[in-house]
Design a protein around this motif. Structure first.
Motif, PDB file in Angstrom:
ATOM      1  N   MET A   1       1.211  -1.075   0.193  1.00 39.33           N
ATOM      2  CA  MET A   1      -0.083  -0.164  -0.407  1.00 39.33           C
ATOM      3  C   MET A   1       1.274   1.305   0.352  1.00 39.33           C
ATOM      4  O   MET A   1       2.268   1.318   0.562  1.00 39.33           O
ATOM      5  N   LYS A   2       0.359   2.430  -0.678  1.00 37.45           N
ATOM      6  CA  LYS A   2       1.139   3.199  -1.199  1.00 37.45           C
ATOM      7  C   LYS A   2       0.785   4.600  -0.811  1.00 37.45           C
ATOM      8  O   LYS A   2      -0.601   4.463  -1.092  1.00 37.45           O
ATOM      9  N   LYS A   3       1.616   5.946   0.020  1.00 35.29           N
ATOM     10  CA  LYS A   3       1.148   6.805  -0.073  1.00 35.29           C
ATOM     11  C   LYS A   3       0.045   7.785  -1.792  1.00 35.29           C
ATOM     12  O   LYS A   3       0.638   7.057  -2.307  1.00 35.29           O
ATOM     13  N   TRP A   4      -1.261   8.095  -1.280  1.00 35.10           N
ATOM     14  CA  TRP A   4      -2.143   8.769  -2.548  1.00 35.10           C
ATOM     15  C   TRP A   4      -2.706   7.674  -3.528  1.00 35.10           C
ATOM     16  O   TRP A   4      -3.718   8.391  -3.318  1.00 35.10           O
ATOM     17  N   HIS A   5      -2.319   6.785  -3.064  1.00 32.53           N
ATOM     18  CA  HIS A   5      -3.002   5.483  -3.543  1.00 32.53           C
ATOM     19  C   HIS A   5      -4.474   4.615  -2.590  1.00 32.53           C
ATOM     20  O   HIS A   5      -4.457   5.104  -1.482  1.00 32.53           O
ATOM     21  N   LYS A   6      -5.601   4.332  -3.806  1.00 37.21           N
ATOM     22  CA  LYS A   6      -6.980   4.041  -2.897  1.00 37.21           C
ATOM     23  C   LYS A   6      -6.798   3.205  -2.299  1.00 37.21           C
ATOM     24  O   LYS A   6      -6.292   2.011  -3.067  1.00 37.21           O
ATOM     25  N   LYS A  40      -1.132  10.613  14.657  1.00 32.08           N
ATOM     26  CA  LYS A  40      -1.942  10.702  15.279  1.00 32.08           C
ATOM     27  C   LYS A  40      -3.185  11.423  14.184  1.00 32.08           C
ATOM     28  O   LYS A  40      -3.862  12.076  15.200  1.00 32.08           O
ATOM     29  N   ALA A  41      -2.558  11.815  12.775  1.00 28.96           N
ATOM     30  CA  ALA A  41      -3.725  12.166  12.237  1.00 28.96           C
ATOM     31  C   ALA A  41      -4.720  11.147  11.860  1.00 28.96           C
ATOM     32  O   ALA A  41      -4.361  10.047  12.063  1.00 28.96           O
ATOM     33  N   THR A  42      -6.547  12.157  12.034  1.00 30.02           N
ATOM     34  CA  THR A  42      -7.186  10.815  11.839  1.00 30.02           C
ATOM     35  C   THR A  42      -8.075  11.755  10.810  1.00 30.02           C
ATOM     36  O   THR A  42      -8.886  12.956   9.891  1.00 30.02           O
ATOM     37  N   TYR A  43      -9.139  10.825   9.892  1.00 32.76           N
ATOM     38  CA  TYR A  43     -10.297  10.664   9.339  1.00 32.76           C
ATOM     39  C   TYR A  43     -10.795  10.167   9.454  1.00 32.76           C
ATOM     40  O   TYR A  43     -11.100   8.500   9.805  1.00 32.76           O
ATOM     41  N   LEU A  44     -12.611  10.291   9.102  1.00 33.52           N
ATOM     42  CA  LEU A  44     -13.576  10.025   9.346  1.00 33.52           C
ATOM     43  C   LEU A  44     -14.309   9.234   8.134  1.00 33.52           C
ATOM     44  O   LEU A  44     -14.803   9.884   7.257  1.00 33.52           O
ATOM     45  N   ILE A  75       3.631   8.792   5.190  1.00 34.92           N
ATOM     46  CA  ILE A  75       3.260   6.869   5.474  1.00 34.92           C
ATOM     47  C   ILE A  75       3.741   6.167   6.785  1.00 34.92           C
ATOM     48  O   ILE A  75       3.188   7.408   7.520  1.00 34.92           O
ATOM     49  N   GLY A  76       3.473   5.322   6.746  1.00 29.88           N
ATOM     50  CA  GLY A  76       3.788   4.886   8.198  1.00 29.88           C
ATOM     51  C   GLY A  76       2.708   4.127   8.425  1.00 29.88           C
ATOM     52  O   GLY A  76       1.583   3.094   7.319  1.00 29.88           O
ATOM     53  N   LEU A  77       2.103   3.908   9.965  1.00 32.16           N
ATOM     54  CA  LEU A  77       1.265   2.880  10.221  1.00 32.16           C
ATOM     55  C   LEU A  77       0.292   3.141  10.458  1.00 32.16           C
ATOM     56  O   LEU A  77      -0.140   4.861  11.112  1.00 32.16           O
ATOM     57  N   TRP A  78      -0.772   2.826   9.488  1.00 30.01           N
ATOM     58  CA  TRP A  78      -2.335   3.503   9.735  1.00 30.01           C
ATOM     59  C   TRP A  78      -3.078   2.872  10.632  1.00 30.01           C
ATOM     60  O   TRP A  78      -3.223   1.309  10.384  1.00 30.01           O
ATOM     61  N   SER A 111      -4.775  -2.664  10.830  1.00 29.78           N
ATOM     62  CA  SER A 111      -3.502  -1.699  10.564  1.00 29.78           C
ATOM     63  C   SER A 111      -3.280  -2.275   9.511  1.00 29.78           C
ATOM     64  O   SER A 111      -3.276  -3.101   8.810  1.00 29.78           O
ATOM     65  N   PHE A 112      -2.440  -0.892   8.365  1.00 27.69           N
ATOM     66  CA  PHE A 112      -1.717  -1.076   7.589  1.00 27.69           C
ATOM     67  C   PHE A 112      -0.036  -0.420   7.526  1.00 27.69           C
ATOM     68  O   PHE A 112      -0.679   1.160   7.704  1.00 27.69           O
ATOM     69  N   GLU A 113       0.371  -0.704   6.656  1.00 28.39           N
ATOM     70  CA  GLU A 113       1.815  -0.123   6.672  1.00 28.39           C
ATOM     71  C   GLU A 113       1.401   0.465   5.207  1.00 28.39           C
ATOM     72  O   GLU A 113       1.665  -0.394   4.375  1.00 28.39           O
ATOM     73  N   VAL A 114       1.563   1.571   5.104  1.00 27.84           N
ATOM     74  CA  VAL A 114       1.981   2.780   4.069  1.00 27.84           C
ATOM     75  C   VAL A 114       3.825   2.652   3.609  1.00 27.84           C
ATOM     76  O   VAL A 114       4.136   3.172   4.559  1.00 27.84           O
ATOM     77  N   ASN A 115       3.678   2.410   2.014  1.00 34.60           N
ATOM     78  CA  ASN A 115       4.981   2.887   1.749  1.00 34.60           C
ATOM     79  C   ASN A 115       4.849   4.429   1.066  1.00 34.60           C
ATOM     80  O   ASN A 115       4.020   4.928  -0.310  1.00 34.60           O
ATOM     81  N   ALA A 116       5.563   4.872   0.376  1.00 30.80           N
ATOM     82  CA  ALA A 116       6.446   5.846  -0.030  1.00 30.80           C
ATOM     83  C   ALA A 116       6.083   6.026  -2.114  1.00 30.80           C
ATOM     84  O   ALA A 116       5.413   5.012  -2.282  1.00 30.80           O
ATOM     85  N   THR A 117       4.998   6.536  -2.599  1.00 29.04           N
ATOM     86  CA  THR A 117       4.268   6.635  -3.481  1.00 29.04           C
ATOM     87  C   THR A 117       5.300   5.854  -4.273  1.00 29.04           C
ATOM     88  O   THR A 117       6.610   6.312  -4.622  1.00 29.04           O
ATOM     89  N   ASP A 118       5.326   4.995  -5.485  1.00 28.94           N
ATOM     90  CA  ASP A 118       6.037   5.171  -6.640  1.00 28.94           C
ATOM     91  C   ASP A 118       5.731   5.298  -8.438  1.00 28.94           C
ATOM     92  O   ASP A 118       6.833   5.176  -9.017  1.00 28.94           O
TER      93      ASP A 118
END
Length: 180
Positions: A1-6, A40-44, A75-78, A111-118
């Motif tokens: 999973m990557k940053k900005w990807h759905k 601690k950014a949150t999105y509902l 990026i990081g753990l969500w 939870s899931f880990e998010v990496n940088a976009t490619d």
């Protein structure tokens, strides 16, 4: 999973139909709270009834699939936690303090880990989501540039040409226009 990807979470919920008297679009409410583990950014994020999970191909109006889409901006753990409630008109209620647990995915978490976009170049996932910044144009969240849209959009009816988007649509122009 990557940053900005759905990222899509799909849950098995109650087997319902959009034709039911107890309509799933207004009498059930799925929300998923996404929280970044460090910032601690949150999105509902609201979810939706997805029928059989393949309704775009099957035209199904019933099933037990429920989905939520999320596009992480860091990026990081969500971490995520689902809330699934039911009640008369709960989906359109002005308060979150209504309804009863609908079971199924209510209270589930993960939870899931998010990496940088490619992505690079014209792929918008290289620049981040578009944000309203109180200016005439939307701005990319990551790269900061502005998105300036050009063109008439769809349906392509700018010249009242019959073969754009599968057929001529009456757009209020008089019949004395030249049609090609």
């Amino acid at each position: 999973m990557k940053k900005w990807h759905k990222i899509t979470l799909e849950f098995a919920g109650p087997n319902v139909s959009e034709q039911d008297n107890y309509n799933p679009f207004i009498n059930y409410k799925l929300n998923v709270l996404f929280t970044h583990s460090k910032t601690k950014a949150t999105y509902l994020v609201p979810g939706y009834f997805a029928a059989d999970g393949n309704a775009e191909n099957t035209s199904a109006d019933s099933g037990n699939k429920w989905r939520v889409h999320f596009s992480p901006d860091e990026i990081g753990l969500w971490n995520w936690k689902a809330s699934f409630i039911k009640g008369n008109y709960v989906a359109v209620a002005k308060t979150n303090k209504t309804g009863l647990s609908a079971g199924f995915m209510d209270g589930q978490s993960g939870s899931f880990e998010v990496n940088a976009t490619d992505k690079r170049g014209p792929d918008f996932r290289a620049y981040g989501r578009l944000q309203y910044v109180n200016k005439p144009y939307l701005r990319f969240a990551d790269q900061g540039g502005y998105f300036i849209k050009a063109g008439p959009d769809s349906p392509e009816n700018l010249l009242s040409y019959a073969d754009f988007d599968g057929g001529f649509k009456n757009d209020g122009f008089k019949d004395n226009l030249v049609k090609t």
